[in-house]
Write a protein that holds these residues in place. Structure first.
Motif, PDB file in Angstrom:
ATOM      1  N   ALA A 115     -28.087  17.758 -31.498  1.00 48.89           N
ATOM      2  CA  ALA A 115     -27.374  17.065 -30.419  1.00 48.89           C
ATOM      3  C   ALA A 115     -27.893  17.482 -29.036  1.00 48.89           C
ATOM      4  O   ALA A 115     -27.705  16.766 -28.058  1.00 48.89           O
ATOM      5  CB  ALA A 115     -25.880  17.345 -30.514  1.00 48.89           C
ATOM      6  N   PRO A 136     -29.808   3.383 -28.355  1.00 47.94           N
ATOM      7  CA  PRO A 136     -28.459   3.928 -28.171  1.00 47.94           C
ATOM      8  C   PRO A 136     -27.527   3.633 -29.350  1.00 47.94           C
ATOM      9  O   PRO A 136     -27.645   2.598 -29.998  1.00 47.94           O
ATOM     10  CB  PRO A 136     -27.959   3.222 -26.902  1.00 47.94           C
ATOM     11  CG  PRO A 136     -28.749   1.961 -26.814  1.00 47.94           C
ATOM     12  CD  PRO A 136     -30.083   2.241 -27.446  1.00 47.94           C
ATOM     13  N   ARG A 186     -20.381   2.530 -30.078  1.00 46.50           N
ATOM     14  CA  ARG A 186     -19.218   2.526 -30.965  1.00 46.50           C
ATOM     15  C   ARG A 186     -18.492   1.187 -30.877  1.00 46.50           C
ATOM     16  O   ARG A 186     -18.167   0.729 -29.792  1.00 46.50           O
ATOM     17  CB  ARG A 186     -18.284   3.656 -30.531  1.00 46.50           C
ATOM     18  CG  ARG A 186     -17.125   3.835 -31.459  1.00 46.50           C
ATOM     19  CD  ARG A 186     -16.309   5.045 -31.037  1.00 46.50           C
ATOM     20  NE  ARG A 186     -15.800   5.738 -32.200  1.00 46.50           N
ATOM     21  CZ  ARG A 186     -15.533   7.035 -32.227  1.00 46.50           C
ATOM     22  NH1 ARG A 186     -15.766   7.777 -31.179  1.00 46.50           N
ATOM     23  NH2 ARG A 186     -15.049   7.582 -33.307  1.00 46.50           N
ATOM     24  N   CYS A 198     -20.228   2.353 -35.898  1.00 43.88           N
ATOM     25  CA  CYS A 198     -21.131   2.371 -34.749  1.00 43.88           C
ATOM     26  C   CYS A 198     -22.363   1.524 -35.057  1.00 43.88           C
ATOM     27  O   CYS A 198     -22.776   1.412 -36.207  1.00 43.88           O
ATOM     28  CB  CYS A 198     -21.621   3.777 -34.440  1.00 43.88           C
ATOM     29  SG  CYS A 198     -20.338   4.958 -34.116  1.00 43.88           S
ATOM     30  N   GLN A 248     -26.901  11.574 -31.716  1.00 45.48           N
ATOM     31  CA  GLN A 248     -25.897  10.980 -30.822  1.00 45.48           C
ATOM     32  C   GLN A 248     -24.501  11.067 -31.418  1.00 45.48           C
ATOM     33  O   GLN A 248     -23.510  11.264 -30.708  1.00 45.48           O
ATOM     34  CB  GLN A 248     -26.259   9.525 -30.521  1.00 45.48           C
ATOM     35  CG  GLN A 248     -27.553   9.388 -29.731  1.00 45.48           C
ATOM     36  CD  GLN A 248     -27.920   7.934 -29.511  1.00 45.48           C
ATOM     37  OE1 GLN A 248     -27.363   7.255 -28.660  1.00 45.48           O
ATOM     38  NE2 GLN A 248     -28.860   7.443 -30.305  1.00 45.48           N
ATOM     39  N   ARG A 256     -23.300  14.475 -30.863  1.00 45.28           N
ATOM     40  CA  ARG A 256     -23.072  14.772 -29.451  1.00 45.28           C
ATOM     41  C   ARG A 256     -21.784  14.115 -28.948  1.00 45.28           C
ATOM     42  O   ARG A 256     -21.001  14.715 -28.253  1.00 45.28           O
ATOM     43  CB  ARG A 256     -24.262  14.264 -28.631  1.00 45.28           C
ATOM     44  CG  ARG A 256     -24.272  14.728 -27.167  1.00 45.28           C
ATOM     45  CD  ARG A 256     -25.367  14.011 -26.391  1.00 45.28           C
ATOM     46  NE  ARG A 256     -25.107  12.578 -26.360  1.00 45.28           N
ATOM     47  CZ  ARG A 256     -26.058  11.647 -26.197  1.00 45.28           C
ATOM     48  NH1 ARG A 256     -27.322  11.989 -26.074  1.00 45.28           N
ATOM     49  NH2 ARG A 256     -25.737  10.379 -26.168  1.00 45.28           N
ATOM     50  N   ASP A 257     -21.588  12.863 -29.332  1.00 46.50           N
ATOM     51  CA  ASP A 257     -20.540  12.070 -28.696  1.00 46.50           C
ATOM     52  C   ASP A 257     -19.267  11.926 -29.514  1.00 46.50           C
ATOM     53  O   ASP A 257     -18.227  11.568 -28.986  1.00 46.50           O
ATOM     54  CB  ASP A 257     -21.071  10.667 -28.366  1.00 46.50           C
ATOM     55  CG  ASP A 257     -22.221  10.719 -27.375  1.00 46.50           C
ATOM     56  OD1 ASP A 257     -22.332  11.741 -26.669  1.00 46.50           O
ATOM     57  OD2 ASP A 257     -23.001   9.762 -27.317  1.00 46.50           O
ATOM     58  N   TYR A 258     -19.352  12.127 -30.805  1.00 53.65           N
ATOM     59  CA  TYR A 258     -18.177  11.906 -31.639  1.00 53.65           C
ATOM     60  C   TYR A 258     -17.927  13.150 -32.464  1.00 53.65           C
ATOM     61  O   TYR A 258     -18.811  13.969 -32.667  1.00 53.65           O
ATOM     62  CB  TYR A 258     -18.392  10.697 -32.558  1.00 53.65           C
ATOM     63  CG  TYR A 258     -18.897   9.484 -31.831  1.00 53.65           C
ATOM     64  CD1 TYR A 258     -18.109   8.839 -30.877  1.00 53.65           C
ATOM     65  CD2 TYR A 258     -20.180   8.990 -32.080  1.00 53.65           C
ATOM     66  CE1 TYR A 258     -18.590   7.739 -30.197  1.00 53.65           C
ATOM     67  CE2 TYR A 258     -20.654   7.884 -31.398  1.00 53.65           C
ATOM     68  CZ  TYR A 258     -19.861   7.262 -30.460  1.00 53.65           C
ATOM     69  OH  TYR A 258     -20.336   6.175 -29.786  1.00 53.65           O
ATOM     70  N   GLU A 259     -16.721  13.265 -32.991  1.00 52.23           N
ATOM     71  CA  GLU A 259     -16.449  14.385 -33.876  1.00 52.23           C
ATOM     72  C   GLU A 259     -17.383  14.249 -35.084  1.00 52.23           C
ATOM     73  O   GLU A 259     -17.632  13.160 -35.580  1.00 52.23           O
ATOM     74  CB  GLU A 259     -14.971  14.412 -34.297  1.00 52.23           C
ATOM     75  CG  GLU A 259     -14.472  13.224 -35.067  1.00 52.23           C
ATOM     76  CD  GLU A 259     -14.121  12.016 -34.164  1.00 52.23           C
ATOM     77  OE1 GLU A 259     -13.298  11.235 -34.604  1.00 52.23           O
ATOM     78  OE2 GLU A 259     -14.692  11.860 -33.061  1.00 52.23           O
ATOM     79  N   THR A 260     -17.914  15.361 -35.506  1.00 52.59           N
ATOM     80  CA  THR A 260     -18.930  15.332 -36.553  1.00 52.59           C
ATOM     81  C   THR A 260     -18.328  14.919 -37.880  1.00 52.59           C
ATOM     82  O   THR A 260     -17.303  15.441 -38.302  1.00 52.59           O
ATOM     83  CB  THR A 260     -19.531  16.738 -36.758  1.00 52.59           C
ATOM     84  OG1 THR A 260     -19.484  17.410 -35.533  1.00 52.59           O
ATOM     85  CG2 THR A 260     -20.903  16.652 -37.338  1.00 52.59           C
TER      86      THR A 260
END
Ligand SMILES: *Cc1c(COP(=O)(O)O)cnc(C)c1O
Length: 437
Positions: A47, A85, A88, A94, A234, A237-241
Motif C-alpha cells: 500500500a 484507479p 468503489r 470496486c 489500492q 490503502r483505501d479500504y479495510e483489508t
C-alpha cells in the motif's frame, strides 16, 4: 526469464526470441519456466508503493538479466504513464479502471510495454522491423498508439471498412509518422488472411523484416500482471483489508492469465471469476472438464467474441492440466446480450456509473459470484477493460445522458482520417508494402 513451449517442455528459449517470434515453431505457446515470487515484505507493505514502483518490482523480478536495469526501468516508466484507479461502486464492489491510456482500453499496457521492449533490442542491433496487424477494433488502436513514434519499428494496420466504431477508426487512422492504416473492402477475416499471406511471402519478409504484435506475445502478458498488484495495493490503502476476488471480462483470456501469473508470484487472491459472453468455452470447461472450441458468435461485447481462446493452453499449464485445481481457483459465468444490457442499466440506476459492454459482463459475473457466496467476507474487484465512449451505440436514455467523452476522445474526433482504401486483394497489398520499403 527462460521460456518453454507448451508443446515441448524441453525447449528453453530466451525472452528476446519469444518476443520477436510470438509463437514457438511447434505451434505451442511460450510459457515462463519459473514465475519467481515477489518479496513477501514488499507485498505486505504494498500500500506504500506507487503503481510505477509496483510495476518496476514485478518486472525486475521477472526480467532480471534479460534487459539492463536502467533500460528496463525506462520501459516500465513509459508503460505506466497513466493510472489504473480503483473506484468503489458500493460496499463490496470496486471497479479497476484500465481505460486511462491513449487508446482508452487495457490493451494499452501490453502494446506500450511490448513496443519498447522490441525497440530496446532493435536499437542494440541497429535493425528495423515492419509490423503487420489485422484488427477488428481495440487491438489495432492500442498497437497504433502504443507503437507510435517508437524507433526502428514501422506499423501497418489493416481494418475492415465500415466495421469498426468511429472512435476506433480515428485511433487507427490519425496517428501518422511510423503508423499507417489500410481500410480493406472486406471483413476482419479478409484482413487476417492478407496478413497471414504476407508472412508466407519470402520476398516480402526478406525486404521488410516482417513481424507481428500478436496478442499471445509474452511481452503483452507481463505488464498486465502489474495492475492486479496495483489494485490490491489500492484496496489495502483505501479500504479495510479483506480477501479479494477478481472478475475478468474474457475473450482470449490474456487478461485473466496475467492475473493468474500475479497470483503465482505471490499476490494474495481468494478467487478469480472468468466472465464471458455466450462464447463460453471456458466456463463450460470449468463446469464439465471438457473443452470444445468452436466458431465464435457475434455479440455486443465484440472484443470478446472468441470461440477458441488462445491463452487457454497457458491456463491449463498453470494448473497442471487439472480441471479440479482450476475450478478451485476460477469460477466461470457467461452472459447473453440481454443480460449485458441489464447489467449496464443496473449500474447506471444504482450507482450512476456507465460501463462498456465488456466491463458489464465482468460486473454481472462478480455480482453473481457474491450472490452465490454470501457468507464470504471478500472485496470484489471487476476489471473495466475499455471506456464506454468507444461504444456509443449501446446506450439509451439515462445511460446516454451520463456517458462522458473525455478530452482525449474529443481531440481525436477533430483529427483527420488518413487511410488507404484497398480492395481485398493480396497483389495490391503486396505492392503497397513494397512501395513503403
Ligand atoms: C481484448 C478485450 C477484452 C478481452 O481480453 P482478453 O485478454 O482477450 O481476454 C475485453 N474487453 C475489451 C474492451 C477488449 O478490448
Amino acid at each position: 526469464m527462460k521460456l518453454y513451449s507448451t508443446n515441448n517442455k524441453k525447449i528453453n528459449t530466451d525472452f528476446k526470441t519469444a518476443v520477436f517470434h510470438s509463437l514457438p515453431p511447434d505451434g505451442g505457446l511460450y510459457m515462463p519456466r519459473r514465475l519467481s515470487r515477489i518479496d513477501p515484505v514488499f507485498v505486505a507493505t504494498i500500500a506504500m508503493h506507487s503503481f510505477r514502483e509496483i510495476a518496476w518490482e514485478v518486472s525486475r523480478v521477472l526480467l532480471d538479466g534479460e534487459i539492463e536495469r536502467d533500460a528496463l526501468k525506462k520501459i516500465v516508466e513509459e508503460t505506466v504513464e497513466f493510472d489504473a484507479p480503483l473506484v468503489r461502486l458500493d460496499g463490496d464492489v470496486c471497479v479497476l479502471e484500465l481505460f486511462h491510456g491513449p487508446s482508452m482500453a487495457f490493451k494499452d499496457f501490453g502494446a506500450r510495454f511490448m513496443s519498447r521492449v522490441m525497440a530496446y533490442y532493435l536499437e542494440k542491433e541497429q535493425k528495423d522491423i515492419h509490423i503487420l496487424v489485422a484488427t477488428s477494433g481495440d487491438t489495432g488502436g492500442a498497437v497504433a498508439m502504443g507503437f507510435y513514434d517508437v524507433p526502428h519499428i514501422r506499423v501497418t494496420i489493416l481494418y475492415p471498412s465500415g466495421k469498426v466504431s468511429p472512435v476506433q477508426e480515428k485511433q487507427l487512422t490519425t496517428m501518422g509518422k511510423n503508423i499507417s492504416a489500410i481500410e480493406v473492402k472486406g471483413t476482419f477475416d479478409d484482413c487476417q488472411r492478407l496478413v497471414k499471406q504476407a508472412f508466407l511471402d519470402g520476398e516480402l519478409n526478406a525486404k521488410l523484416s516482417l513481424s507481428s504484435a500478436n496478442s499471445i506475445n509474452i511481452a503483452r502478458l507481463i505488464p498486465q500482471s502489474f495492475y492486479y498488484f496495483h489494485a490490491y495495493s489500492q484496496l489495502r490503502r483505501d479500504y479495510e483489508t479483506r480477501d479479494v476476488v477478481f472478475s475478468v471480462p474474457s475473450g482470449n483470456f490474456g487478461n485473466l492469465t496475467a492475473g493468474l501469473m500475479a497470483w503465482k508470484m505471490g499476490l494474495p487472491v481468494r478467487h478469480f471469476i472468468a466472465s464471458t459472453n455466450i462464447n463460453d468455452e471456458v466456463p463450460q470447461y470449468l463446469r464439465t472438464g471438457l473443452f470444445n472450441p468452436r466458431p465464435s458468435f457475434h455479440t455486443l461485447s465484440n472484443a470478446m467474441d472468441v470461440g477458441n481462446p488462445s491463452n487457454f493452453t497457458r491456463m491449463l499449464e498453470l494448473f497442471g492440466d487439472d480441471a479440479a485445481a482450476m475450478r478451485r481457483m476460477i469460477t466461470g459465468y457467461s452472459f447473453t446480450d440481454d443480460q449485458t444490457r441489464a447489467a449496464i442499466e443496473k449500474a447506471v440506476n444504482e450507482d450512476r456509473y456507465v460501463m462498456c459492454p465488456h466491463t458489464a459482463i465482468a460486473y454481472a459475473g462478480l455480482k453473481r459470484y457474491l450472490d452465490e457466496h454470501p457468507r464470504e467476507n471478500v472485496a470484489g474487484i471487476f476489471l473495466s477493460t475499455a471506456h464506454p465512449c468507444k461504444f456509443p451505440d449501446v446506450y439509451e436514455g439515462y445511460a446516454k445522458k451520463l456517458l462522458e467523452y473525455p478530452e482525449r476522445a474529443r481531440a481525436m474526433e477533430k483529427k483527420e482520417k488518413k487511410a488507404l482504401l484497398m480492395e481485398n486483394d493480396f497483389r495490391t497489398f503486396r505492392e503497397v508494402l513494397l512501395a513503403e520499403a
